[in-house]
Design a protein around this motif. Structure first.
Motif, mmCIF file in Angstrom:
data_model
loop_
_atom_site.group_PDB
_atom_site.id
_atom_site.type_symbol
_atom_site.label_atom_id
_atom_site.label_comp_id
_atom_site.label_asym_id
_atom_site.label_seq_id
_atom_site.Cartn_x
_atom_site.Cartn_y
_atom_site.Cartn_z
ATOM 1 N N LYS A 55 38.194 21.496 45.513
ATOM 2 C CA LYS A 55 39.230 21.335 44.487
ATOM 3 C C LYS A 55 40.173 22.533 44.396
ATOM 4 N N LEU A 56 39.780 23.666 44.962
ATOM 5 C CA LEU A 56 40.559 24.894 44.781
ATOM 6 C C LEU A 56 41.997 24.776 45.282
ATOM 7 N N ASP A 57 42.192 24.138 46.406
ATOM 8 C CA ASP A 57 43.544 24.036 46.965
ATOM 9 C C ASP A 57 44.499 23.271 46.058
ATOM 10 N N ASP A 58 43.960 22.443 45.178
ATOM 11 C CA ASP A 58 44.800 21.658 44.271
ATOM 12 C C ASP A 58 44.902 22.267 42.872
ATOM 13 N N MET A 59 44.172 23.350 42.630
ATOM 14 C CA MET A 59 44.215 23.998 41.316
ATOM 15 C C MET A 59 45.425 24.913 41.208
ATOM 16 N N PRO A 60 46.038 24.994 40.023
ATOM 17 C CA PRO A 60 47.104 25.980 39.835
ATOM 18 C C PRO A 60 46.536 27.392 40.064
ATOM 19 N N TYR A 61 47.304 28.214 40.758
ATOM 20 C CA TYR A 61 46.829 29.549 41.114
ATOM 21 C C TYR A 61 46.478 30.373 39.875
ATOM 22 N N LYS A 62 47.269 30.242 38.818
ATOM 23 C CA LYS A 62 46.988 31.018 37.600
ATOM 24 C C LYS A 62 45.620 30.666 37.019
ATOM 25 N N ASP A 63 45.162 29.429 37.202
ATOM 26 C CA ASP A 63 43.844 29.029 36.713
ATOM 27 C C ASP A 63 42.733 29.695 37.514
ATOM 28 N N ILE A 64 42.951 29.851 38.811
ATOM 29 C CA ILE A 64 41.960 30.526 39.656
ATOM 30 C C ILE A 64 41.850 31.994 39.253
ATOM 31 N N ILE A 65 42.996 32.650 39.060
ATOM 32 C CA ILE A 65 43.001 34.057 38.652
ATOM 33 C C ILE A 65 42.344 34.215 37.279
ATOM 34 N N GLN A 66 42.669 33.309 36.359
ATOM 35 C CA GLN A 66 42.080 33.366 35.021
ATOM 36 C C GLN A 66 40.563 33.180 35.084
ATOM 37 N N LEU A 67 40.088 32.244 35.887
ATOM 38 C CA LEU A 67 38.651 32.023 36.025
ATOM 39 C C LEU A 67 37.975 33.250 36.638
ATOM 40 N N GLY A 68 38.618 33.865 37.614
ATOM 41 C CA GLY A 68 38.070 35.098 38.191
ATOM 42 C C GLY A 68 37.957 36.196 37.154
ATOM 43 N N ASN A 69 38.995 36.358 36.331
ATOM 44 C CA ASN A 69 38.959 37.365 35.264
ATOM 45 C C ASN A 69 37.869 37.059 34.248
ATOM 46 N N GLU A 70 37.757 35.805 33.852
ATOM 47 C CA GLU A 70 36.734 35.416 32.878
ATOM 48 C C GLU A 70 35.327 35.633 33.445
ATOM 49 N N THR A 71 35.178 35.467 34.750
ATOM 50 C CA THR A 71 33.897 35.713 35.405
ATOM 51 C C THR A 71 33.547 37.199 35.336
ATOM 52 N N LEU A 72 34.543 38.054 35.561
ATOM 53 C CA LEU A 72 34.298 39.498 35.443
ATOM 54 C C LEU A 72 33.908 39.877 34.023
ATOM 55 N N VAL A 73 34.568 39.300 33.033
ATOM 56 C CA VAL A 73 34.224 39.577 31.634
ATOM 57 C C VAL A 73 32.797 39.106 31.346
ATOM 58 N N ALA A 74 32.424 37.930 31.854
ATOM 59 C CA ALA A 74 31.065 37.420 31.657
ATOM 60 C C ALA A 74 30.025 38.309 32.337
ATOM 61 N N THR A 75 30.425 38.949 33.434
ATOM 62 C CA THR A 75 29.503 39.795 34.192
ATOM 63 C C THR A 75 29.351 41.179 33.579
ATOM 64 N N TYR A 76 30.471 41.823 33.272
ATOM 65 C CA TYR A 76 30.463 43.226 32.859
ATOM 66 C C TYR A 76 30.731 43.443 31.387
ATOM 67 N N GLY A 77 31.244 42.451 30.693
ATOM 68 C CA GLY A 77 31.739 42.666 29.345
ATOM 69 C C GLY A 77 33.218 42.980 29.419
ATOM 70 N N SER A 78 33.899 42.910 28.304
ATOM 71 C CA SER A 78 35.349 43.011 28.331
ATOM 72 C C SER A 78 35.861 44.396 28.684
ATOM 73 N N SER A 79 35.170 45.467 28.316
ATOM 74 C CA SER A 79 35.712 46.810 28.558
ATOM 75 C C SER A 79 35.811 47.140 30.043
ATOM 76 N N GLU A 80 34.819 46.761 30.829
ATOM 77 C CA GLU A 80 34.869 47.025 32.281
ATOM 78 C C GLU A 80 35.941 46.176 32.945
ATOM 79 N N ALA A 81 36.044 44.925 32.575
ATOM 80 C CA ALA A 81 37.015 44.028 33.195
ATOM 81 C C ALA A 81 38.444 44.444 32.843
ATOM 82 N N GLU A 82 38.642 44.965 31.646
ATOM 83 C CA GLU A 82 39.982 45.350 31.229
ATOM 84 C C GLU A 82 40.505 46.571 31.972
ATOM 85 N N LYS A 83 39.613 47.351 32.567
ATOM 86 C CA LYS A 83 40.050 48.527 33.323
ATOM 87 C C LYS A 83 40.861 48.116 34.537
ATOM 88 N N ASN A 84 40.728 46.867 34.990
ATOM 89 C CA ASN A 84 41.390 46.408 36.210
ATOM 90 C C ASN A 84 42.501 45.456 35.952
#
Length: 87
Positions: A58-87
């Motif tokens: 499904k990735l090829d048909d997803m809007p790119y901004k949704d993929i980037i947002q999901l990647g960011n949300e995954t980092l927040v889920a992994t590290y917490g918001s403070s670590e993810a916000e550094k990047n």
């Protein structure tokens, strides 16, 4: 965005991410040669592909901004918001 709940990287996935050179918590923005923003985008794409194999077809048909947002949300889920916000 598609109805996908972000989930944290497992330890095994984090090790894979580090081996690929995409652990953004270990990359210093000031020492990256070349395009840091491009590296971040590549890392977020890699994270989505690694953590959400069920989206592979499904990735090829997803809007790119949704993929980037999901990647960011995954980092927040992994590290917490403070670590993810550094990047």
């Amino acid at each position: 965005m598609m109805d996908i709940k972000a989930r944290a990287l497992t330890y095994g996935q984090l090790k894979t991410l580090r081996k690929a050179g995409y652990d953004l918590t270990r990359i210093n923005k000031d020492t990256v040669k070349g395009n840091y923003e491009g590296l971040v985008q590549d890392a977020l794409e890699y994270i989505v592909e690694l953590v959400y194999p069920e989206l592979k077809d499904k990735l090829d048909d997803m809007p790119y901004k949704d993929i980037i947002q999901l990647g960011n949300e995954t980092l927040v889920a992994t590290y917490g918001s403070s670590e993810a916000e550094k990047n």
